[in-house]
Design a protein around this motif. Structure first.
Motif, PDB file in Angstrom:
ATOM      1  N   UNK A 170     -40.092 -70.977  58.305  1.00 40.54           N
ATOM      2  CA  UNK A 170     -39.768 -69.573  58.057  1.00 40.54           C
ATOM      3  C   UNK A 170     -41.017 -68.706  58.218  1.00 40.54           C
ATOM      4  N   UNK A 171     -40.873 -67.619  58.979  1.00 38.18           N
ATOM      5  CA  UNK A 171     -41.975 -66.681  59.176  1.00 38.18           C
ATOM      6  C   UNK A 171     -41.627 -65.344  58.528  1.00 38.18           C
ATOM      7  N   UNK A 172     -42.626 -64.734  57.905  1.00 33.76           N
ATOM      8  CA  UNK A 172     -42.490 -63.397  57.330  1.00 33.76           C
ATOM      9  C   UNK A 172     -43.538 -62.489  57.978  1.00 33.76           C
ATOM     10  N   UNK A 173     -43.231 -61.921  59.140  1.00 32.76           N
ATOM     11  CA  UNK A 173     -44.242 -61.125  59.850  1.00 32.76           C
ATOM     12  C   UNK A 173     -44.440 -59.721  59.295  1.00 32.76           C
ATOM     13  N   UNK A 174     -43.637 -59.337  58.275  1.00 28.93           N
ATOM     14  CA  UNK A 174     -43.697 -57.964  57.790  1.00 28.93           C
ATOM     15  C   UNK A 174     -42.829 -57.053  58.651  1.00 28.93           C
ATOM     16  N   UNK A 175     -42.979 -55.762  58.448  1.00 32.40           N
ATOM     17  CA  UNK A 175     -42.188 -54.805  59.218  1.00 32.40           C
ATOM     18  C   UNK A 175     -42.659 -54.798  60.667  1.00 32.40           C
ATOM     19  N   UNK A 176     -41.714 -54.956  61.585  1.00 35.66           N
ATOM     20  CA  UNK A 176     -42.037 -54.950  63.011  1.00 35.66           C
ATOM     21  C   UNK A 176     -41.486 -53.691  63.666  1.00 35.66           C
ATOM     22  N   UNK A 177     -42.351 -53.025  64.393  1.00 33.03           N
ATOM     23  CA  UNK A 177     -41.905 -51.851  65.138  1.00 33.03           C
ATOM     24  C   UNK A 177     -41.271 -52.242  66.462  1.00 33.03           C
ATOM     25  N   UNK A 178     -41.533 -53.470  66.914  1.00 32.87           N
ATOM     26  CA  UNK A 178     -41.001 -53.938  68.193  1.00 32.87           C
ATOM     27  C   UNK A 178     -39.768 -54.816  67.983  1.00 32.87           C
ATOM     28  N   UNK A 179     -38.790 -54.300  67.248  1.00 33.38           N
ATOM     29  CA  UNK A 179     -37.606 -55.104  66.974  1.00 33.38           C
ATOM     30  C   UNK A 179     -36.827 -55.436  68.253  1.00 33.38           C
TER      31      UNK A 179
END
Length: 360
Positions: A238-247
């Protein structure tokens, strides 16, 4: 037409993207204005499309001074439609008509939750002055009626997303590297993410295939969820990259999009996943049932908090390629037929025209 979008928190969630999508689509032919209280990413986005904005402090739903300032702004710019996004904003918009009654109020009911007796009474008193109420999902119309909204004013208009290039070559998906699940979600208690992590644990223990789950978003439970994933022994999956602007990039690279919420109106993240022909595994709640059902066949709906069902659904997506390919094709069909942004904008603008008091 002069259209004003009113929202309290101008952050980066689905309702903010809903506002941005409508404003972006209509701005070339109409004058668009934006009024907000708490600044965030939506302010930046609105500035990027050259929309005139006003920051307006809205202390409560019954903030008469906020309503007066809104009315002054509406009068100055000859606003035809005030499109309010939540109950606080809707009531302030309605009160503003005491000072300037030319603007009509259209209200979108984003929340798919029941309310208590006090709010039902407030709704019965105030929402009869709305020109129209939009529900973004079919179950939301019934719930809005129960919450005190006048049923004859409620219109179901699904959230929509822009068209994407469609690649019919399903063999590109889920064959190179680990199978990729994505979940675009605020890291908060109301999104069922502990349930999702427990389901991933079951999947890990029962499936030999290689997979990853990327939970993209920010919120108050970030540290707790990372710790829980480590405790379950799934932190390498599981990865938690945080908020991504490039969804768009995230979804285009995903094999399946997940939703583990105990309640949901109509998730724009899921609609965007469909626009990339990405199948879904979702909880069978609220607007999720408008998206994944026996007619659309674009994924699997499972009972909320049933970890076994969720894990089995995820495993089926990984291991049953024929089923997966069929879901992928149906995802694109479902998007085109139900959730294309052009349809959302067209239906919403038709509602504006019917609602406007001033001549167009």
């Amino acid at each position: 037409m002069n259209i004003l979008y009113l929202i309290n928190h101008a952050g980066n969630g689905g309702s903010e993207k809903y506002v941005l999508n409508l404003a972006s689509a209509l701005k070339n032919e109409h004058k668009i204005y934006f009024v907000y209280n708490e600044p965030g990413m939506l302010c930046v986005s609105m500035s990027g499309i050259a929309v005139k904005s006003l920051r307006l402090k809205m202390r409560s739903a019954f903030d008469v001074f906020a309503a007066y300032r809104l009315a002054c702004f509406a009068k100055k710019h000859k606003i035809d439609i005030i499109h309010a996004q939540y109950p606080r904003e809707n009531i302030i918009a309605i009160i503003s008509r005491l000072f300037y009654n030319i603007s009509s109020v259209v209200y979108t009911a984003h929340l798919n939750i029941g309310v208590g007796k006090a709010w039902k009474t407030v709704n019965r008193v105030f929402t009869r002055f709305d020109s129209s109420v939009i529900s973004v999902c079919s179950p939301g119309k019934e719930l809005a009626t129960e919450n005190g909204y006048p049923p004859d004013k409620i219109n179901v208009i699904f959230n929509g997303a822009p068209k994407r290039p469609y690649d019919s070559d399903t063999s590109k998906k889920n064959t190179c590297g680990p199978f990729r699940f994505s979940c675009l979600s605020r890291l908060s208690q109301d999104k069922g993410l502990h349930f999702l992590l427990e389901s991933v644990k079951l999947l890990k223990d029962s499936c030999d295939a290689s997979f990853t789950v990327e939970i993209a978003g920010d919120g108050p439970l970030g540290a707790e969820l990372r710790s829980y994933a480590e405790k379950l022994g799934i932190d390498s999956f599981v990865k938690f990259p945080g908020y991504r602007t490039d969804t768009d990039v995230l979804l285009s690279e995903s094999d399946v999009c997940l939703c583990s919420s105990p309640m949901e109106a109509l998730s724009l993240a899921l609609v965007e996943a469909l626009s990339f022909s990405v199948p879904l595994v979702v909880t069978a709640v609220g607007g999720n049932n408008d998206i994944v059902n026996g007619n659309t066949r674009c994924g699997i709906a499972v009972e909320y908090n049933n970890c076994k069902q969720m894990a089995q659904a995820m495993q089926k997506m990984i291991t049953d390629k024929q089923f997966y390919d069929e879901c992928r094709k149906n995802a694109q069909i479902t998007f085109t037929e139900l959730f294309d942004l052009e349809t959302t904008v067209e239906k919403t603008y038709e509602l504006y025209k019917k609602s406007a008091r001033a001549p167009l």
